[in-house]
Design an enzyme around this catalytic site. Structure first.
Site, PDB file in Angstrom:
ATOM      1  N   LEU A   1      33.644  41.758  38.342  1.00  0.00           N
ATOM      2  CA  LEU A   1      34.997  42.373  38.363  1.00  0.00           C
ATOM      3  C   LEU A   1      35.126  43.270  36.794  1.00  0.00           C
ATOM      4  O   LEU A   1      36.015  44.102  36.686  1.00  0.00           O
ATOM      5  CB  LEU A   1      36.258  41.428  38.629  1.00  0.00           C
ATOM      6  N   GLY A   2      34.730  42.508  35.815  1.00  0.00           N
ATOM      7  CA  GLY A   2      34.929  43.016  34.741  1.00  0.00           C
ATOM      8  C   GLY A   2      34.327  42.273  33.462  1.00  0.00           C
ATOM      9  O   GLY A   2      33.716  41.010  33.866  1.00  0.00           O
TER      10      GLY A   2
ATOM     11  N   GLY B   1      34.754  41.101  28.975  1.00  0.00           N
ATOM     12  CA  GLY B   1      35.665  41.155  27.875  1.00  0.00           C
ATOM     13  C   GLY B   1      36.114  39.904  27.529  1.00  0.00           C
ATOM     14  O   GLY B   1      36.076  38.791  28.162  1.00  0.00           O
TER      15      GLY B   1
ATOM     16  N   GLY C   1      33.704  36.881  27.833  1.00  0.00           N
ATOM     17  CA  GLY C   1      33.492  36.422  29.340  1.00  0.00           C
ATOM     18  C   GLY C   1      33.188  37.334  30.254  1.00  0.00           C
ATOM     19  O   GLY C   1      33.223  38.720  29.945  1.00  0.00           O
TER      20      GLY C   1
ATOM     21  N   VAL D   1      34.133  38.164  34.637  1.00  0.00           N
ATOM     22  CA  VAL D   1      35.053  37.903  35.543  1.00  0.00           C
ATOM     23  C   VAL D   1      34.243  38.357  36.823  1.00  0.00           C
ATOM     24  O   VAL D   1      33.834  39.437  37.047  1.00  0.00           O
ATOM     25  CB  VAL D   1      36.276  38.586  35.648  1.00  0.00           C
TER      26      VAL D   1
ATOM     27  N   LYS E   1      36.424  33.200  36.344  1.00  0.00           N
ATOM     28  CA  LYS E   1      36.210  33.753  35.071  1.00  0.00           C
ATOM     29  C   LYS E   1      35.274  32.831  34.203  1.00  0.00           C
ATOM     30  O   LYS E   1      35.796  31.672  33.945  1.00  0.00           O
ATOM     31  CB  LYS E   1      37.565  33.741  34.149  1.00  0.00           C
TER      32      LYS E   1
ATOM     33  N   ASP F   1      49.076  39.884  23.917  1.00  0.00           N
ATOM     34  CA  ASP F   1      48.197  40.797  24.153  1.00  0.00           C
ATOM     35  C   ASP F   1      48.620  41.441  25.418  1.00  0.00           C
ATOM     36  O   ASP F   1      47.671  41.899  26.317  1.00  0.00           O
ATOM     37  CB  ASP F   1      46.733  40.233  24.219  1.00  0.00           C
TER      38      ASP F   1
END
Length: 299
Positions: A44-45, A47, A50, A52, A67, A153
């Site tokens: 999924l991504g 950043g 780590g 996901v 994650k 953030d």
């Protein structure tokens, strides 16, 4: 004499010192007893140290986000997630340690990705949709701030969304729990593009600084970015650098709103983007702002 460093052992109960007076909520039992109980379906991504994954729990066929994080920031995130119980904050269902030493968290899956995902797909956000989004984020921030948690953030890529346009705050890797003191809340490693002026110049813009106002500034920038389709302080397609952003945020004029926006939306953004932190509205105050009275169902 050489010091032998023992390999850390993860305590899934995440017990905290008795002197910590912040409210605590136990994590639910993990849906998987081991990583082998999960099928990885796709990435999924990436950043924040780590990756996901979208995963399926074999015994129940339920979909989760897994994650996998490298580094100590995961312990901060775990500590915060175990304290939170809000429909506007992403839910963590369990934690386990992999043989590699990486920590994996089984998270609630949001099928539309993030608000940044929708930006990349060139979604357009009307004022009614933004009011709906803002109300959810503010409810999440109001909850977090009431429990002395500063996110630090807030940005489109840290706001998860599903196909029903439910929005949830995620990614607490640089967040701060203000239970003991305000010390160290100025240490910040989040995304500088969304940092408030007092992060760069606390003497000029800090006012009665308490940390929470920075989340409100970031929210204002996020809503403007969704409305404009690009980051407010930069031209479309411009690649930011630290010096450019610092000068724009601290010394430039506030981002301008285009003609045609409602007075309610203009006022709401102004309440978020006051350069002096003490003049910014709080999350609880903004929940009563007239802009949130716009009805999404009227579209």
């Amino acid at each position: 004499m050489a010091v032998v460093r023992q390999r850390r052992q993860l305590n899934l109960q995440l017990s905290l010192p008795e002197s910590d007076r912040c409210p605590r909520f136990p994590l639910p039992l993990p849906p998987a007893a081991a990583p082998s109980d999960l099928d990885r379906l796709q990435v999924l991504g990436h950043g924040n140290g780590g990756t996901v994954y979208k995963v399926r729990h074999k015994r129940t066929d339920k979909i989760f986000a897994l994650k996998v994080v490298h580094g100590d920031q995961v312990f901060r995130e775990m500590e915060i997630l175990r304290r939170t119980d809000s429909p506007f904050v992403v839910q963590c269902h369990g934690v386990f340690e992999k043989p590699s030493g990486d920590i994996a968290m089984v998270m609630e899956y949001m099928d539309a990705g993030t608000l940044d995902t929708l930006l990349q797909k060139k979604w357009t956000f009307s004022e009614q949709k933004l009011a709906h989004i803002a109300a959810q984020i503010l409810k999440g921030l109001s909850y977090l701030h009431a429990h002395k948690i500063i996110h630090r953030d807030i940005k489109p890529s840290n706001l998860l969304v599903n196909s029903h346009m439910q929005v949830k705050i995620s990614d607490f890797g640089v967040s701060k729990i203000m239970c003991r003191s305000l010390d160290a809340c100025n240490s910040y490693v989040g995304t500088c593009a969304y940092m408030s002026p007092e992060r760069f110049d606390p003497e000029t813009y800090g006012g009665n600084y308490n940390g929470y106002a920075g989340d409100i500034w970031s929210l204002g920038l996020t809503l403007l970015e969704l409305y404009l389709g690009h980051f407010p302080f930069l031209q479309p397609g411009q690649r930011p650098d630290w010096a450019t952003l610092m000068c724009a945020i601290c010394f430039g004029d506030p981002p301008s709103l285009p003609d045609g926006v409602s007075e309610e939306f203009r006022s709401f953004i102004e309440c978020c983007l006051q350069k002096e932190s003490s003049k910014r509205w709080t999350a609880s105050q903004l929940l009563n702002h007239p802009f949130l009275g716009k009805d999404l169902r009227s579209e």
